[in-house]
Enzyme design. Structure first.
Site, PDB file in Angstrom:
ATOM      1  CB  SER A 145      -0.909   0.017   1.237  1.00 37.66           C
ATOM      2  OG  SER A 145      -0.131   0.038   2.430  1.00 37.66           O
ATOM      3  CG  HIS A 166      -3.525  -1.288  -2.330  1.00 41.82           C
ATOM      4  ND1 HIS A 166      -3.887   0.035  -2.164  1.00 41.82           N
ATOM      5  CD2 HIS A 166      -3.430  -1.811  -1.080  1.00 41.82           C
ATOM      6  CE1 HIS A 166      -3.999   0.297  -0.878  1.00 41.82           C
ATOM      7  NE2 HIS A 166      -3.726  -0.807  -0.202  1.00 41.82           N
ATOM      8  CD  GLU A 178      -5.412   2.175  -4.932  1.00 38.45           C
ATOM      9  OE1 GLU A 178      -5.727   3.368  -4.991  1.00 38.45           O
ATOM     10  OE2 GLU A 178      -4.491   1.758  -4.176  1.00 38.45           O
ATOM     11  CG  ASN A 216      -3.224   5.037   1.125  1.00 41.28           C
ATOM     12  OD1 ASN A 216      -4.153   5.301   1.889  1.00 41.28           O
ATOM     13  ND2 ASN A 216      -2.664   3.842   1.081  1.00 41.28           N
TER      14      ASN A 216
END
Length: 529
Positions: A145, A166, A178, A216
């Site tokens: 991540s 991910h 992802e 993120n």
């Protein structure tokens, strides 16, 4: 958004979907291996298993793989008890799940997904060892991540078959994955991973290998702006959380959410993204959060974070204004932009509304009987207008559905003016919070920054606009994708709000990105045509 931006996004999606049709997902009879048997590893293994694949689990710690097999079996049993899986499917899945004693047992895997500790050298060594035992056609994937997919694959003999997958925790429940292409990832490998995730019942999004990927990276302002308002003394954590939940429509506020995630985990991700972007001020970590981590108050897991979780502890309430009388009538000057739905709500509540000639979109305001003016948050502070009684109100996702409205004004505003503003929104059945004189307020500045980072990510080819919005809705449960919300609120308004904040905080943090500014100019051209 300008026509050329829209066309580019549509062409990207069409081309990628066409490519996906030409590449098949991994057949269900092909073996999937998962290395690492913690929470994420077990979750990924369960997803692959339910999708019909034979699954092998490997962990370097002796006995851990066998324990994980038993734990996954117990979860399948619970799914049967809840009626979400029939017993025959459970038995078939259990028969396909095996523990691997050594890396060599993974030799025939078509896909190996790694979910081990987030340390680059450890991951690099693992994949170097795996490359010695698996076939050249095997897809190697990392669930990282925070680390660079490109860097993990850097020493491989065949880096083209390496991709990021991910998953979000808990992997069996959350739909988003992802699919991250490193610098050397073969496009067909990324596409095969993408269509395989679809076959597993997931919602994959494609993105380039940049710090934080999509979620993120784009999500940082949700936490950062709340912390900034707190650090400026604008409002307490409970009130900021309530503003973003009850006015902004977010499922959780940032303070309660970081307590759930873990303050150390959230702060570490923020710091990692900041450092990966060479300390870009848009990603600057919070000193207040750092102090919380240093004090050991990490959230729910330690019994105390921003809030106390001790037995019997009472959660602080958001500051809510006492009842005030509503004005009988108001005057709306110009167009209120994204707050225009308030006009109809006021009329339904029996408040007389008179309108003057419309001005440019988003430049209107509400005149109160006592002489004050209500302005939608615009990046300016009320104290900058000492000769005027200005009250700012915050942006809402949906003013009809919002249960709370946030107001701010300078400290010495005439009390009767503030009371009129409070009473006006209370007449709509809303709770009202009055916070300090914070430029840009809470929801508006958060949405503006989310939109700015999202637009920047799209224009840098990190992902398509559709994938960015999908990732933010599914990955962190946002009530709307940031680009969808930006189109609704107006790129010109959000860009202008950030410009105003940049003038007041000239660090670069709030300087609107060229991507958002381009969309604002395109909006101007569309309005003029």
């Amino acid at each position: 958004m300008s026509a050329n931006v829209t066309v580019r996004g549509s062409d990207d999606v069409t081309a990628r979907e066409s490519a996906a049709l030409a590449v098949a997902a991994l057949a269900p009879d092909r073996t999937v291996a998962v290395v690492g048997t913690g929470t994420m590893g077990q979750g990924i293994a369960q997803v692959a298993l339910v999708a019909g694949h034979p699954v092998r689990l490997y962990d370097s710690a002796p006995g851990r793989a066998a324990e994980a097999v038993a734990a996954i079996g117990a979860r399948l049993d619970r799914l049967v008890e809840k009626g979400r899986l029939d017993a025959a499917a459970r038995d078939a899945a259990a028969s396909r799940l095996h523990a691997a004693a050594e890396p060599g047992d993974l030799a025939d895997a078509a896909l190996v997904v790694e979910a081990i500790v987030e340390r680059l050298p450890v991951k690099q060594q693992l994949f170097a060892d795996l490359e010695k035992v698996v076939g050249d056609e095997t897809i190697l994937a990392t669930n990282t991540s925070s680390l660079s997919v490109t860097a993990i694959a850097g020493g491989l003999r065949l880096p083209g078959r390496f991709v990021g997958l991910h998953f979000f925790n808990p992997a069996p429940l959350l739909p988003l994955v992802e699919v991250v292409s490193g610098f050397a990832t073969d496009p067909d490998v990324a596409t095969r991973a993408y269509v395989t995730m679809k076959a597993w019942g997931k919602t994959p999004v494609r993105c380039a290998d940049t710090p934080g990927f999509i979620v993120n990276r784009v999500a940082r302002p949700f936490y950062a702006e709340a912390l900034r308002v707190y650090e400026e003394g604008g409002a307490d954590p409970a009130t900021i959380d309530a503003a973003l939940r009850e006015c902004g429509g977010f499922r959780m506020g940032p303070f309660e959410l970081t307590d759930l995630i873990g303050q150390d985990v959230n702060e570490a991700v923020t710091r990692s993204v900041w450092e990966a972007f060479h300390q870009d001020p848009k990603f600057t970590p919070s000193l207040a959060q750092r102090r919380l981590v240093e004090s050991g108050r990490l959230g729910r897991k330690t019994g105390h974070g921003w809030f106390s979780y001790a037995e019997g502890a009472q959660r602080p309430e958001a500051h809510t204004a006492p009842p005030a009388g509503a004005p009988a009538r108001i005057v709306v000057h110009g167009d209120l932009g994204p707050a225009e739905p308030l006009v109809g709500l006021f009329e339904e509540a029996g408040i007389g509304v008179r309108r003057t000639a419309r001005a440019g979109e988003g430049h209107g305001y509400i005149a109160l009987p006592g002489g004050g003016g209500l302005h939608l948050a615009d990046g300016e502070a009320s104290f900058e207008y000492p000769a005027e009684d200005i009250v700012h109100f915050d942006l809402a996702l949906d003013y009809a559905a919002a249960s709370r409205i946030v107001l701010s004004s300078r400290e010495d505003i005439a009390p009767e003016i503030l009371a009129e503003a409070v009473g006006l929104f209370q007449a709509l059945g809303k709770r009202v919070s009055v916070i300090g004189d914070v430029p840009g307020m809470i929801v508006a500045r958060t949405v503006a920054m989310l939109a700015d980072l999202a637009a920047d990510a799209v224009d840098r080819d990190v992902a398509t606009a559709e994938d960015v919005d999908t990732a933010m809705r599914l990955g962190v449960n946002y009530p709307a994708g940031p680009l969808e919300w930006a189109a609704k609120a107006g790129h010109r308004r959000l860009s202008g709000l950030l410009r105003s904040l940049h003038e007041r905080y000239p660090t670069g943090r709030y300087a609107p990105s060229p991507a958002l500014v381009r969309r604002a100019y395109a909006e101007d051209r569309e309005d003029a045509s």
